[in-house]
Design an enzyme around this catalytic site. Structure first.
Site, mmCIF file in Angstrom:
data_model
loop_
_atom_site.group_PDB
_atom_site.id
_atom_site.type_symbol
_atom_site.label_atom_id
_atom_site.label_comp_id
_atom_site.label_asym_id
_atom_site.label_seq_id
_atom_site.Cartn_x
_atom_site.Cartn_y
_atom_site.Cartn_z
ATOM 1 N N THR A 1 36.123 77.665 71.545
ATOM 2 C CA THR A 1 35.829 76.285 71.905
ATOM 3 C C THR A 1 34.570 76.280 72.761
ATOM 4 O O THR A 1 34.602 76.655 73.936
ATOM 5 C CB THR A 1 36.999 75.645 72.679
ATOM 6 O OG1 THR A 1 38.183 75.699 71.879
ATOM 7 C CG2 THR A 1 36.683 74.196 73.017
ATOM 8 N N LYS B 1 36.357 69.506 68.059
ATOM 9 C CA LYS B 1 37.226 70.258 68.969
ATOM 10 C C LYS B 1 37.061 69.777 70.412
ATOM 11 O O LYS B 1 38.052 69.585 71.125
ATOM 12 C CB LYS B 1 36.912 71.755 68.854
ATOM 13 C CG LYS B 1 37.617 72.639 69.861
ATOM 14 C CD LYS B 1 39.127 72.616 69.723
ATOM 15 C CE LYS B 1 39.755 73.683 70.639
ATOM 16 N NZ LYS B 1 41.215 73.541 70.698
#
Length: 289
Positions: free
Chosen positions: A85, A163
């Site tokens: 991420t 995300k």
């Protein structure tokens, strides 16, 4: 993720593992069974012996360092798949760096807590050239995950953009639950009664996090499920992305302030669910329920 790749990924050879903490890789390898995995001592060694390389690290600096090391090996013609991420700009930068070395790249951040990863129930977000994405799909749905969100043919940063925005929903969920449980306690309704409503109306993540709050899991854990440092990193990326595009995310700003209080109170053991403790403190209650 590794366990599911080994058990359901139809691999023809042992999976190759590298972790900066070698003992963790060795412990994982031993849990997979004899001959299922091989631990190597360097990233370059892992890349040289692999066709597809999955990476998953904590932040932007770590993935850039990892990829720079990986490209010192024999990377030409190989496929890199990053599940980290990170900021979308970092993802797009990685894509260029990898492609310039004659290798392919797919961004594949995932949604799901560790328990979902263990159960092969992650949601995988895929972005990059369609041909490269197709090479990754045999390892996502039915192996590491339960579903794909497919951005084939779109810029790699599309996946990490989703995300980052998606993680703000998790952050805001914890903030909302924390404020609700605190008010329930202070007003005399009681946390257990509020949980009955949550369990009935919002089964799934809301109920799971509600239990973590009322049962004290948010401060009792030896290791966090979603570390506060990583949660703040994600919040920072979301706020930076919003600023770039002229958007204000006030909920994220408030939640990030509470995460800062969690860092101060718990240090590296702090978890995103510790927002509850920070909200409690603002209401003149103890951090720990």
């Amino acid at each position: 993720m590794v366990k599911n790749l080994v058990e359901k990924g139809n691999l023809s050879n042992p999976i190759i593992l590298f972790n900066r903490t070698t003992s963790r890789a060795e412990q994982l390898a031993s849990s997979l069974g004899s001959g299922k995995a091989k631990v190597v001592s360097s990233i370059e060694e892992a890349v040289n012996a692999s066709d597809i390389i999955f990476t998953c690290v904590g932040d932007d600096k770590a993935i850039e360092e990892t990829i720079n090391s990986a490209l010192k090996g024999n990377a030409k013609g190989k496929l890199f798949v990053d599940c980290s991420t990170v900021h979308p700009d970092t993802t797009d930068k990685l894509a260029k760096t990898i492609n310039d070395q004659g290798a392919e790249f797919v961004a594949c951040p995932v949604f799901g807590a560790p328990a979902m990863a263990d159960a092969g129930q992650l949601v995988c977000v895929l972005a990059g050239p369609a041909e490269a994405v197709d090479k990754v799909k045999p390892y996502t749905t039915g192996v590491m995950g339960r579903a794909n969100i497919d951005y084939s043919g779109e810029p790699h940063g599309s996946a990490t953009r989703l995300k980052i925005i998606g993680n703000t929903f998790i952050l805001n969920m914890v903030e909302t639950l924390s404020e609700g449980h605190t008010l329930a306690e202070k007003s005399g309704l009681g946390s257990d009664r509020l949980h009955q409503f949550i369990e009935t109306m919002f089964p799934g993540p809301y109920t799971a996090y509600s239990n973590r709050l009322r049962q004290g899991d948010y401060y009792k854990r030896e290791e966090p499920l979603f570390a506060v440092d990583l949660a703040r990193k994600d919040a920072g990326h979301a706020l930076a992305l919003a600023k770039t595009h002229g958007v204000r995310m006030k909920d994220v700003e408030v939640a990030d302030q509470h995460l800062a209080q969690v860092q101060k109170h718990m240090g590296t053991k702090g978890d995103i669910a510790g927002i509850y403790g920070a909200v409690r403190q603002e209401a003149d209650l103890k951090f720990e329920n």
